[in-house]
Design a protein around this motif. Structure first.
Motif, PDB file in Angstrom:
ATOM      1  N   MET B   1       0.843  -1.194   0.000  1.00  0.00           N
ATOM      2  CA  MET B   1       0.000   0.000   0.000  1.00  0.00           C
ATOM      3  C   MET B   1       0.880   1.245   0.000  1.00  0.00           C
ATOM      4  SD  MET B   1      -3.111   0.793   2.638  1.00  0.00           S
ATOM      5  CE  MET B   1      -2.259  -0.343   3.712  1.00  0.00           C
ATOM      6  N   THR B   2       0.736   2.055  -1.015  1.00  0.00           N
ATOM      7  CA  THR B   2       1.476   3.323  -1.008  1.00  0.00           C
ATOM      8  C   THR B   2       0.537   4.430  -0.571  1.00  0.00           C
ATOM      9  OG1 THR B   2       0.942   3.622  -3.339  1.00  0.00           O
ATOM     10  CG2 THR B   2       3.113   2.729  -2.842  1.00  0.00           C
ATOM     11  N   ARG B   3       1.043   5.288   0.276  1.00  0.00           N
ATOM     12  CA  ARG B   3       0.263   6.460   0.676  1.00  0.00           C
ATOM     13  C   ARG B   3       1.229   7.544   1.085  1.00  0.00           C
ATOM     14  NH1 ARG B   3      -1.362   2.835   5.229  1.00  0.00           N
ATOM     15  NH2 ARG B   3       0.323   3.093   6.700  1.00  0.00           N
ATOM     16  N   LYS B   4       0.693   8.738   1.215  1.00  0.00           N
ATOM     17  CA  LYS B   4       1.550   9.894   1.416  1.00  0.00           C
ATOM     18  C   LYS B   4       2.074  10.025   2.840  1.00  0.00           C
ATOM     19  CE  LYS B   4      -1.797  11.948  -0.872  1.00  0.00           C
ATOM     20  NZ  LYS B   4      -2.863  12.910  -1.038  1.00  0.00           N
ATOM     21  N   TYR B   5       1.412   9.378   3.770  1.00  0.00           N
ATOM     22  CA  TYR B   5       1.743   9.631   5.179  1.00  0.00           C
ATOM     23  C   TYR B   5       1.922   8.326   5.948  1.00  0.00           C
ATOM     24  CZ  TYR B   5      -3.368   9.382   4.692  1.00  0.00           C
ATOM     25  OH  TYR B   5      -4.633   9.030   4.334  1.00  0.00           O
ATOM     26  N   SER B   6       2.613   8.448   7.082  1.00  0.00           N
ATOM     27  CA  SER B   6       2.718   7.286   7.953  1.00  0.00           C
ATOM     28  C   SER B   6       1.584   7.322   8.979  1.00  0.00           C
ATOM     29  CB  SER B   6       4.081   7.240   8.637  1.00  0.00           C
ATOM     30  OG  SER B   6       4.175   8.280   9.565  1.00  0.00           O
ATOM     31  N   VAL B   7       1.235   6.148   9.455  1.00  0.00           N
ATOM     32  CA  VAL B   7       0.145   6.004  10.423  1.00  0.00           C
ATOM     33  C   VAL B   7       0.684   5.184  11.598  1.00  0.00           C
ATOM     34  CG1 VAL B   7      -2.157   5.063  10.835  1.00  0.00           C
ATOM     35  CG2 VAL B   7      -1.599   6.040   8.588  1.00  0.00           C
ATOM     36  N   ILE B   8       0.780   5.838  12.754  1.00  0.00           N
ATOM     37  CA  ILE B   8       1.293   5.161  13.954  1.00  0.00           C
ATOM     38  C   ILE B   8       0.225   5.249  15.045  1.00  0.00           C
ATOM     39  CG2 ILE B   8       3.061   5.235  15.778  1.00  0.00           C
ATOM     40  CD1 ILE B   8       4.347   4.400  13.203  1.00  0.00           C
ATOM     41  N   LYS B 107      -0.508  15.078   6.102  1.00  0.00           N
ATOM     42  CA  LYS B 107       0.249  14.987   7.359  1.00  0.00           C
ATOM     43  C   LYS B 107       0.316  13.551   7.885  1.00  0.00           C
ATOM     44  CE  LYS B 107      -0.897  19.649   8.888  1.00  0.00           C
ATOM     45  NZ  LYS B 107      -1.534  20.483   9.939  1.00  0.00           N
ATOM     46  N   ASP B 108       1.455  13.214   8.503  1.00  0.00           N
ATOM     47  CA  ASP B 108       1.554  11.927   9.197  1.00  0.00           C
ATOM     48  C   ASP B 108       0.512  11.873  10.321  1.00  0.00           C
ATOM     49  OD1 ASP B 108       3.658  11.081   7.602  1.00  0.00           O
ATOM     50  OD2 ASP B 108       5.194  11.838   8.982  1.00  0.00           O
ATOM     51  N   LYS B 109      -0.041  10.673  10.518  1.00  0.00           N
ATOM     52  CA  LYS B 109      -1.136  10.523  11.500  1.00  0.00           C
ATOM     53  C   LYS B 109      -0.645   9.764  12.727  1.00  0.00           C
ATOM     54  CE  LYS B 109      -3.564  11.360   7.678  1.00  0.00           C
ATOM     55  NZ  LYS B 109      -3.539  12.775   7.260  1.00  0.00           N
ATOM     56  N   LEU B 110      -0.827  10.361  13.895  1.00  0.00           N
ATOM     57  CA  LEU B 110      -0.622   9.644  15.152  1.00  0.00           C
ATOM     58  C   LEU B 110      -2.010   9.407  15.752  1.00  0.00           C
ATOM     59  CD1 LEU B 110       1.633   8.655  17.169  1.00  0.00           C
ATOM     60  CD2 LEU B 110       1.226  10.794  18.417  1.00  0.00           C
ATOM     61  N   ALA B 144     -10.179  -0.446  14.446  1.00  0.00           N
ATOM     62  CA  ALA B 144     -10.443  -1.190  13.204  1.00  0.00           C
ATOM     63  C   ALA B 144     -11.309  -0.376  12.255  1.00  0.00           C
ATOM     64  CB  ALA B 144     -11.116  -2.527  13.524  1.00  0.00           C
ATOM     65  N   ILE B 145     -12.390   0.179  12.781  1.00  0.00           N
ATOM     66  CA  ILE B 145     -13.297   0.947  11.917  1.00  0.00           C
ATOM     67  C   ILE B 145     -12.608   2.218  11.422  1.00  0.00           C
ATOM     68  CG2 ILE B 145     -15.479   2.230  11.833  1.00  0.00           C
ATOM     69  CD1 ILE B 145     -16.104  -0.691  11.998  1.00  0.00           C
ATOM     70  N   PHE B 146     -11.860   2.875  12.309  1.00  0.00           N
ATOM     71  CA  PHE B 146     -11.184   4.106  11.875  1.00  0.00           C
ATOM     72  C   PHE B 146     -10.203   3.825  10.744  1.00  0.00           C
ATOM     73  CE2 PHE B 146      -7.824   7.260  11.895  1.00  0.00           C
ATOM     74  CZ  PHE B 146      -8.574   8.410  11.726  1.00  0.00           C
ATOM     75  N   LEU B 147      -9.365   2.800  10.916  1.00  0.00           N
ATOM     76  CA  LEU B 147      -8.370   2.487   9.869  1.00  0.00           C
ATOM     77  C   LEU B 147      -9.054   2.006   8.593  1.00  0.00           C
ATOM     78  CD1 LEU B 147      -5.572   0.761  12.000  1.00  0.00           C
ATOM     79  CD2 LEU B 147      -5.482   3.036  10.954  1.00  0.00           C
ATOM     80  N   ASP B 148     -10.124   1.252   8.751  1.00  0.00           N
ATOM     81  CA  ASP B 148     -10.892   0.800   7.582  1.00  0.00           C
ATOM     82  C   ASP B 148     -11.353   2.000   6.754  1.00  0.00           C
ATOM     83  OD1 ASP B 148     -12.627  -1.146   6.064  1.00  0.00           O
ATOM     84  OD2 ASP B 148     -14.212   0.060   6.985  1.00  0.00           O
ATOM     85  N   ARG B 149     -11.883   3.025   7.428  1.00  0.00           N
ATOM     86  CA  ARG B 149     -12.388   4.200   6.709  1.00  0.00           C
ATOM     87  C   ARG B 149     -11.244   5.074   6.203  1.00  0.00           C
ATOM     88  NH1 ARG B 149     -16.492   1.490   7.975  1.00  0.00           N
ATOM     89  NH2 ARG B 149     -18.528   2.457   8.345  1.00  0.00           N
ATOM     90  N   LEU B 150     -10.227   5.268   7.051  1.00  0.00           N
ATOM     91  CA  LEU B 150      -9.100   6.123   6.657  1.00  0.00           C
ATOM     92  C   LEU B 150      -8.437   5.578   5.396  1.00  0.00           C
ATOM     93  CD1 LEU B 150      -7.126   8.495   7.449  1.00  0.00           C
ATOM     94  CD2 LEU B 150      -5.715   6.747   8.556  1.00  0.00           C
ATOM     95  N   LEU B 151      -8.201   4.266   5.392  1.00  0.00           N
ATOM     96  CA  LEU B 151      -7.441   3.659   4.293  1.00  0.00           C
ATOM     97  C   LEU B 151      -8.371   2.973   3.292  1.00  0.00           C
ATOM     98  CD1 LEU B 151      -4.538   2.287   6.528  1.00  0.00           C
ATOM     99  CD2 LEU B 151      -4.647   4.476   5.323  1.00  0.00           C
ATOM    100  N   GLN B 152      -9.652   3.245   3.418  1.00  0.00           N
ATOM    101  CA  GLN B 152     -10.667   2.818   2.443  1.00  0.00           C
ATOM    102  C   GLN B 152     -10.646   1.312   2.166  1.00  0.00           C
ATOM    103  OE1 GLN B 152      -9.489   6.088  -0.322  1.00  0.00           O
ATOM    104  NE2 GLN B 152     -11.641   6.701  -0.139  1.00  0.00           N
ATOM    105  N   GLY B 153     -10.657   0.565   3.255  1.00  0.00           N
ATOM    106  CA  GLY B 153     -10.791  -0.888   3.129  1.00  0.00           C
ATOM    107  C   GLY B 153      -9.581  -1.587   2.539  1.00  0.00           C
TER     108      GLY B 153
END
Lengths: 184, 184
Positions: B1-8, B107-110, B144-153
């Motif tokens: 998965m390529t995306r512009k930001y990191s997710v921690i 922006k990177d997401k924390l 789980a739901i947040f990441l599902d929506r953020l990264l569109q499944g």
């Protein structure tokens, strides 16, 4: 939320000391995402039941909870009454391949979620073995995503009746509206 | 998965004995749903770190895990470097109102997920306090739901590199393809 079928979660493999917190998360997730109740297989656990009942008393709704059930009997009864069994497992077929068929069937849904080890029998008794991704993660996450897709995101609009507490959504703090003592 | 930001994911309020299982679920959910790593605030917990590392060794990917961090320092450093802070809380604003803005920002997401009590300071330091429904349920489900929506499944298609084990999706059993010992 009106729908044609009931949705009950059956929790397998619960160990009263070790799993109390995760099983409570399973139950609260079931409730918040629109299931009608949870049955916990194995031993009676009044601790988990009590935690979930306290949430229902404060936050409303008609969620049902019981522990100490014999899971094979529950599954067989469910099938006899014409319901279907969905087992959430990382070894199953992809959610996206089966969720529409499950949603469109009018049968009552019994959703099995296991702890670490699930008996092979559960895989065979299930009408569907469904994977929310084929990676190890969490039955809580799997249940949330499954219910989200099954009920098409309706969790966002569920009206929990008889709630004493309601959150007032806030950008930067905790705001709760309480009906407790409102008649004093 | 390529995306512009990191997710921690930043886990707050972890208590080494009591929360070991739920925090492990948070970490595995973060990994399976596409986050890049998890930081656990407070005490070092080699037990949780080890559980998650064993999953990475077997199932692949480059997920990062560390415990014993000072969460205020992590948040302040993150902001200094231009990242944004998303706090998942039942008291926040509805996911659907903010998720597109968060996804579209480079922006990177924390992502802060708490245990039962989260310090008031977290609400104020966060750029977004986001509710996955305003009901009490589970930080595992919320993540789980947040990441599902953020990264569109995208969890459905993540390729975990260097995996030794891979599930072969099955309608009725456990099928795992193992690269272990394949050169023996």
């Amino acid at each position: 939320m009106t729908r044609k079928y009931s949705v009950i979660v059956l929790r397998l493999g619960h160990r009263p000391q070790r799993d109390i917190r995760v099983t409570t998360h399973v139950g609260l997730t079931a409730r918040a995402f629109g299931a009608d109740g949870m049955l916990i297989a194995g031993l009676v656990d009044k601790g988990v039941e009590g935690s979930i009942r306290r949430v229902i008393e404060n936050w409303g709704g008609a969620f049902k909870i019981a522990s100490g059930v014999n899971w094979i009997n529950v599954v067989n009864d469910w099938k006899k009454k014409g319901g279907e069994i969905i087992h959430l497992t990382m070894y199953g077929v992809h959610l996206n391949l089966v969720v529409n068929a499950i949603r469109n069937s009018p049968k009552d849904k019994l959703i099995i979620v296991g702890a670490e080890k699930v008996p092979g029998k559960a895989f065979h008794l299930a009408d569907y073995n469904v994977a929310i991704g084929n990676q190890p993660h969490s039955e809580v996450a799997a249940l949330a995503i499954f219910l989200d897709r099954l009920l098409q995101g309706k969790w966002a609009e569920i009206n929990f009746k008889d709630a004493i507490l309601r959150v007032i959504p806030s950008e930067s703090g905790k705001k709760v509206f309480s009906l407790r003592n409102r008649h004093l």
